[in-house]
Design a protein around this motif. Structure first.
Motif, PDB file in Angstrom:
ATOM      1  N   SER A  26      11.844  13.041   4.958  1.00 27.97           N
ATOM      2  CA  SER A  26      10.599  12.945   4.192  1.00 27.97           C
ATOM      3  C   SER A  26      10.672  11.822   3.166  1.00 27.97           C
ATOM      4  CB  SER A  26      10.309  14.272   3.483  1.00 27.97           C
ATOM      5  OG  SER A  26      10.093  15.288   4.423  1.00 27.97           O
ATOM      6  N   ALA A  27      11.827  11.658   2.528  1.00 30.49           N
ATOM      7  CA  ALA A  27      12.000  10.579   1.548  1.00 30.49           C
ATOM      8  C   ALA A  27      11.827   9.216   2.207  1.00 30.49           C
ATOM      9  CB  ALA A  27      13.369  10.690   0.879  1.00 30.49           C
ATOM     10  N   ILE A  28      12.364   9.071   3.404  1.00 33.11           N
ATOM     11  CA  ILE A  28      12.199   7.810   4.142  1.00 33.11           C
ATOM     12  C   ILE A  28      10.722   7.572   4.428  1.00 33.11           C
ATOM     13  CG2 ILE A  28      12.648   6.655   6.349  1.00 33.11           C
ATOM     14  CD1 ILE A  28      15.431   8.045   6.277  1.00 33.11           C
ATOM     15  N   GLY A  29      10.001   8.636   4.824  1.00 33.03           N
ATOM     16  CA  GLY A  29       8.569   8.503   5.080  1.00 33.03           C
ATOM     17  C   GLY A  29       7.793   8.105   3.837  1.00 33.03           C
ATOM     18  N   VAL A  30       8.126   8.708   2.709  1.00 29.41           N
ATOM     19  CA  VAL A  30       7.446   8.376   1.449  1.00 29.41           C
ATOM     20  C   VAL A  30       7.745   6.933   1.052  1.00 29.41           C
ATOM     21  CG1 VAL A  30       7.371   8.870  -1.032  1.00 29.41           C
ATOM     22  CG2 VAL A  30       7.327  10.748   0.620  1.00 29.41           C
ATOM     23  N   LEU A  31       9.004   6.529   1.153  1.00 31.15           N
ATOM     24  CA  LEU A  31       9.362   5.143   0.804  1.00 31.15           C
ATOM     25  C   LEU A  31       8.683   4.137   1.722  1.00 31.15           C
ATOM     26  CD1 LEU A  31      13.163   5.558   0.007  1.00 31.15           C
ATOM     27  CD2 LEU A  31      11.328   5.022  -1.603  1.00 31.15           C
ATOM     28  N   ALA A  32       8.684   4.414   3.024  1.00 28.23           N
ATOM     29  CA  ALA A  32       8.041   3.505   3.981  1.00 28.23           C
ATOM     30  C   ALA A  32       6.542   3.416   3.698  1.00 28.23           C
ATOM     31  CB  ALA A  32       8.297   3.970   5.414  1.00 28.23           C
ATOM     32  N   GLY A  33       5.909   4.568   3.445  1.00 29.27           N
ATOM     33  CA  GLY A  33       4.482   4.559   3.139  1.00 29.27           C
ATOM     34  C   GLY A  33       4.171   3.807   1.861  1.00 29.27           C
ATOM     35  N   SER A  34       5.022   3.971   0.853  1.00 31.03           N
ATOM     36  CA  SER A  34       4.824   3.256  -0.412  1.00 31.03           C
ATOM     37  C   SER A  34       4.958   1.754  -0.222  1.00 31.03           C
ATOM     38  CB  SER A  34       5.842   3.720  -1.451  1.00 31.03           C
ATOM     39  OG  SER A  34       5.645   5.068  -1.758  1.00 31.03           O
ATOM     40  N   MET A  35       5.950   1.356   0.544  1.00 32.42           N
ATOM     41  CA  MET A  35       6.161  -0.079   0.766  1.00 32.42           C
ATOM     42  C   MET A  35       5.035  -0.679   1.604  1.00 32.42           C
ATOM     43  SD  MET A  35      10.287   0.007   1.317  1.00 32.42           S
ATOM     44  CE  MET A  35      10.414  -1.667   1.884  1.00 32.42           C
ATOM     45  N   MET A  36       4.605   0.053   2.638  1.00 31.09           N
ATOM     46  CA  MET A  36       3.530  -0.465   3.481  1.00 31.09           C
ATOM     47  C   MET A  36       2.224  -0.570   2.712  1.00 31.09           C
ATOM     48  SD  MET A  36       4.357   1.213   7.250  1.00 31.09           S
ATOM     49  CE  MET A  36       2.868   2.082   7.242  1.00 31.09           C
ATOM     50  N   SER A  37       1.980   0.364   1.789  1.00 31.49           N
ATOM     51  CA  SER A  37       0.724   0.349   1.039  1.00 31.49           C
ATOM     52  C   SER A  37       0.630  -0.843   0.093  1.00 31.49           C
ATOM     53  CB  SER A  37       0.547   1.652   0.266  1.00 31.49           C
ATOM     54  OG  SER A  37       1.466   1.735  -0.803  1.00 31.49           O
ATOM     55  N   GLU A  38       1.758  -1.466  -0.219  1.00 28.92           N
ATOM     56  CA  GLU A  38       1.735  -2.658  -1.064  1.00 28.92           C
ATOM     57  C   GLU A  38       1.202  -3.871  -0.307  1.00 28.92           C
ATOM     58  OE1 GLU A  38       5.433  -3.444  -3.015  1.00 28.92           O
ATOM     59  OE2 GLU A  38       5.656  -1.356  -3.667  1.00 28.92           O
ATOM     60  N   TYR A  39       1.345  -3.874   1.019  1.00 26.34           N
ATOM     61  CA  TYR A  39       0.971  -5.029   1.828  1.00 26.34           C
ATOM     62  C   TYR A  39      -0.243  -4.785   2.712  1.00 26.34           C
ATOM     63  CZ  TYR A  39       5.628  -6.403   0.367  1.00 26.34           C
ATOM     64  OH  TYR A  39       6.727  -6.694  -0.380  1.00 26.34           O
TER      65      TYR A  39
ATOM     66  N   ASP B 166      -3.887  -2.547   3.339  1.00 27.60           N
ATOM     67  CA  ASP B 166      -4.918  -1.727   2.710  1.00 27.60           C
ATOM     68  C   ASP B 166      -4.794  -0.278   3.192  1.00 27.60           C
ATOM     69  OD1 ASP B 166      -7.199  -0.591   1.656  1.00 27.60           O
ATOM     70  OD2 ASP B 166      -8.573  -2.096   2.472  1.00 27.60           O
ATOM     71  N   GLU B 167      -4.900   0.648   2.253  1.00 26.41           N
ATOM     72  CA  GLU B 167      -4.752   2.079   2.556  1.00 26.41           C
ATOM     73  C   GLU B 167      -5.724   2.535   3.644  1.00 26.41           C
ATOM     74  OE1 GLU B 167      -5.281   6.367   0.274  1.00 26.41           O
ATOM     75  OE2 GLU B 167      -5.204   4.521  -0.906  1.00 26.41           O
ATOM     76  N   ARG B 168      -6.912   1.970   3.648  1.00 32.62           N
ATOM     77  CA  ARG B 168      -7.915   2.326   4.649  1.00 32.62           C
ATOM     78  C   ARG B 168      -7.402   2.028   6.058  1.00 32.62           C
ATOM     79  NH1 ARG B 168     -13.158  -1.137   4.466  1.00 32.62           N
ATOM     80  NH2 ARG B 168     -11.580  -2.212   3.295  1.00 32.62           N
ATOM     81  N   TYR B 169      -6.756   0.881   6.241  1.00 37.27           N
ATOM     82  CA  TYR B 169      -6.232   0.524   7.561  1.00 37.27           C
ATOM     83  C   TYR B 169      -5.064   1.417   7.965  1.00 37.27           C
ATOM     84  CZ  TYR B 169      -9.170  -3.562   6.974  1.00 37.27           C
ATOM     85  OH  TYR B 169     -10.247  -4.382   6.770  1.00 37.27           O
ATOM     86  N   LEU B 170      -4.255   1.825   6.991  1.00 35.06           N
ATOM     87  CA  LEU B 170      -3.169   2.753   7.292  1.00 35.06           C
ATOM     88  C   LEU B 170      -3.725   4.087   7.796  1.00 35.06           C
ATOM     89  CD1 LEU B 170      -0.727   2.120   4.303  1.00 35.06           C
ATOM     90  CD2 LEU B 170      -0.436   1.422   6.674  1.00 35.06           C
ATOM     91  N   HIS B 171      -4.820   4.532   7.199  1.00 35.46           N
ATOM     92  CA  HIS B 171      -5.463   5.770   7.653  1.00 35.46           C
ATOM     93  C   HIS B 171      -5.986   5.605   9.074  1.00 35.46           C
ATOM     94  CE1 HIS B 171      -5.737   8.370   3.982  1.00 35.46           C
ATOM     95  NE2 HIS B 171      -5.340   7.227   3.449  1.00 35.46           N
ATOM     96  N   TYR B 172      -6.595   4.454   9.369  1.00 35.59           N
ATOM     97  CA  TYR B 172      -7.099   4.206  10.723  1.00 35.59           C
ATOM     98  C   TYR B 172      -5.964   4.219  11.742  1.00 35.59           C
ATOM     99  CZ  TYR B 172     -11.515   2.623   8.614  1.00 35.59           C
ATOM    100  OH  TYR B 172     -12.685   2.543   7.909  1.00 35.59           O
ATOM    101  N   VAL B 173      -4.876   3.536  11.413  1.00 30.35           N
ATOM    102  CA  VAL B 173      -3.734   3.469  12.329  1.00 30.35           C
ATOM    103  C   VAL B 173      -3.143   4.863  12.538  1.00 30.35           C
ATOM    104  CG1 VAL B 173      -1.373   2.594  12.586  1.00 30.35           C
ATOM    105  CG2 VAL B 173      -3.196   1.065  11.837  1.00 30.35           C
TER     106      VAL B 173
END
Length: 90
Positions: free
Chosen positions: A52-65, A67-74
């Protein structure tokens, strides 16, 4: 703490993990009479915390680059694709 987010994540992850191969593997380890159930519980819990920590870190890093909207779509398309694949193979 945002309790709505907490409960949403809790229920989502709990339902996703039910009957998952992780839970089945944990049950197999716990079924061994010579193995400490406490040790199996701690090891499985620690593994899920790390994953879960890896998932949170990956999500945090991806959200910096990205847009959150596109992450939701994917994520939505990914879940739909997995569901369709599962239904197709059933």
């Amino acid at each position: 703490m945002d309790w709505k987010i907490f409960l949403t994540v809790l229920v989502s992850v709990f339902v996703a993990e039910l009957g998952d191969k992780t839970q089945l593997a944990t049950m197999l380890f716990a079924a061994d009479k010579e193995v400490s159930k406490y040790t199996v519980f701690l090891a499985a819990s620690t593994a899920l915390i790390i994953a879960s920590a890896i998932g949170v870190l990956a999500g945090s890093m991806m959200s910096e680059y990205i847009d959150e909207r596109y992450l939701h779509y994917v994520a939505g398309v990914g879940f739909i694709a997995i569901g369709a694949f599962t239904l197709y193979n059933a």
